[in-house]
Design an enzyme around this catalytic site. Structure first.
Site, PDB file in Angstrom:
ATOM      1  N   CYS A 116       0.691  -1.379   0.030  1.00 30.49           N
ATOM      2  CA  CYS A 116      -0.148   0.071   0.220  1.00 30.49           C
ATOM      3  C   CYS A 116       0.758   1.332  -0.002  1.00 30.49           C
ATOM      4  CB  CYS A 116      -0.920  -0.020   1.349  1.00 30.49           C
ATOM      5  SG  CYS A 116      -2.393   1.142   0.977  1.00 30.49           S
ATOM      6  N   HIS A 219      -3.721  -5.418   0.245  1.00 25.12           N
ATOM      7  CA  HIS A 219      -3.443  -5.565   1.647  1.00 25.12           C
ATOM      8  C   HIS A 219      -3.644  -7.063   1.845  1.00 25.12           C
ATOM      9  CE1 HIS A 219      -2.885  -1.725   3.732  1.00 25.12           C
ATOM     10  NE2 HIS A 219      -3.808  -1.031   2.637  1.00 25.12           N
ATOM     11  N   GLU A 221      -1.569  -8.687   3.971  1.00 24.82           N
ATOM     12  CA  GLU A 221      -1.503  -8.982   5.396  1.00 24.82           C
ATOM     13  C   GLU A 221      -2.891  -9.237   6.090  1.00 24.82           C
ATOM     14  OE1 GLU A 221      -1.380  -6.073   4.087  1.00 24.82           O
ATOM     15  OE2 GLU A 221      -2.155  -4.544   5.552  1.00 24.82           O
TER      16      GLU A 221
END
Ligand code: MN
Length: 265
Positions: A116, A219, A221
């Site tokens: 990001c 994203h 994660e």
């Protein structure tokens, strides 16, 4: 065998008292980055925002890989533009810290994963520019800003077939989450685009010459628990970091061998 050390950049957050006063400023890192690195077999170390370049260098020297995390916007003057009114959460100390640690990691040829804000930072560090506000500056843009940072797969990602990213994910098309209003515009020196959204917004970059440098605008994660495929990005980082750790570690076997060879002679 020791675990590869992954340096994870962090932001800052004001800690509020029950009365709404800022009591302390804390280093702030989403634990999903930590969990994803640990699951990949890495040892995460958090790097706080600080201006001391020697301290940043010492921290980087102890690392085998770098993870540039999400956060607010990079100050636009870094890529030669006046700020768009919609820009938000600027932090010049974080910008400087991340530019410095990225420069050092690239010098040492350590693997770098940018997520990001991290992909944007990587691009600007190498002379690239950003779209400052996708909703108002990209005609026909799809929705890139979900209600919150979450696991909802929001838009399609088309991955270029000959890219490192396609090798990591073993696919050329998939859905991703999306929580950003800025994006890569002109790609930095030595980088190439590796994926796009259907509106043409660049969603990822990587080194054009095969160095282990990778950045994505979504994203992963947040997705590693619910959609295990996204863990593969962190697995890639830790495997590459293990390779760079092997290169820099003193080679005990060959020392032992040369001692034995000397004894035989
Ligand atoms: Mn997006």
């Amino acid at each position: 065998m020791s675990k590869p050390v992954i340096l994870i950049t962090t932001g800052k957050q004001g800690q509020l008292t029950p009365r709404g006063e800022i009591q302390a400023v804390t280093a702030n890192c989403n634990m999903q980055y930590v969990h994803s690195v640990v699951r990949a077999g890495g040892a995460p170390v958090l790097l706080p925002c600080m201006a001391d370049k020697e301290a940043i260098q010492a921290a980087l020297l102890a690392a085998d890989g770098l993870l540039l995390t999400g956060g607010g916007d990079i100050l636009s003057l870094a890529y030669g533009e006046e700020p768009h009114p919609a820009s938000k959460y600027q932090d010049p100390v974080r910008d400087a810290m991340e530019f410095e640690v990225t420069r050092l990691a690239l010098d040492r040829e350590l693997p770098v994963l940018g997520i990001c804000r991290g992909v944007q930072l990587l691009n600007v560090a190498l002379g690239g520019t950003l779209i400052q506000d996708v909703p108002s500056q990209v005609r026909g843009a799809v929705k890139h800003y979900s209600q919150g940072l979450d696991t909802v797969l929001l838009h399609t990602l088309d991955i270029e077939e000959d890219s490192l990213l396609a090798r990591v994910f073993q696919t050329t098309s998939m859905a991703v989450n999306s929580y950003h209003h800025q994006a890569v515009k002109d790609v930095g020196l030595g980088l190439r685009t590796n994926c796009q959204a259907r509106d043409g917004v660049i969603e990822g970059i990587e080194a054009a010459d095969g160095r282990p440098i990778l950045g994505v605008q979504f994203h992963p994660e947040e997705l590693t628990e619910k959609h295990p495929r996204f863990q593969m990005l962190f697995d890639w980082l830790v495997v590459e970091a293990g390779t760079s750790a092997d290169r820099s570690a003193p080679d005990e076997d060959s020392t032992e061998l040369s001692t034995r060879t000397a004894a035989l002679a």
